[in-house]
Design a protein around this motif. Structure first.
Motif: not given
Length: 154
Positions: A49-51, A109, A114, A118-119, A123-124, A128-129, A131
């Motif tokens: 789960a990238w930005a 998104h 995804w 991210r949850e 991360v905001d 970067r993530s 996950e």
């Protein structure tokens, strides 16, 4: 079983030149729909789960630093795909192939696999993530998409 680079090479052969981001997203949609339709992975590599949406880091390593990709530039073997895998990818390309990289990214998104990853990572938006998106989350989401499209066809 095929590898992500086999799928990417096949997609480039079918659609021609495209951005690396679009290729990533088409591989993601091919993986998710294939998982729901065939109840098996399309390839063993995972999406993170990238930005900018789901990214397969193994595929990213093949195109890092490149914006545009041409057929033949991702070294994979499209012949490694079986008939069911090619059919899944072809259906995804027919449904998603005309979307731009930006449109595909925006779509991911809003989608649970995804968003949930991210949850889990806490991360905001632009952090970067690494996950991973889970097959369970992807199967649930893509099966619901397939069910909705089947319901609408009746």
């Amino acid at each position: 079983m095929a590898r992500v680079q086999d799928v990417a090479a096949y997609i480039l052969d079918q659609l021609g030149p495209m951005t690396a981001m679009k290729l990533q997203k088409l591989c993601y949609y091919a993986y998710g729909h294939h998982l729901a339709w065939e109840e098996r992975q399309l390839f063993p590599e995972r999406f993170e789960a990238w930005a900018n949406g789901p990214v397969c880091k193994e595929l990213y390593a093949k195109h890092r630093g490149r914006f545009q990709l041409q057929p033949g530039e991702i070294k994979g073997d499209p012949k490694a795909l079986d008939e069911g895998e090619r059919e899944s990818i072809d259906l995804v390309l027919a449904g998603y192939g005309d979307f731009s990289a930006s449109q595909l990214s925006q779509m991911t998104h809003r989608e649970p696999p995804w968003v949930w990853a991210r949850e889990r990572a806490g991360v905001d938006a632009m952090e970067r993530s690494d996950e991973q998106l889970t097959d369970d989350d992807m199967f649930e989401f893509f099966e619901s998409l397939n069910a909705a499209s089947t319901d609408g066809a009746e």
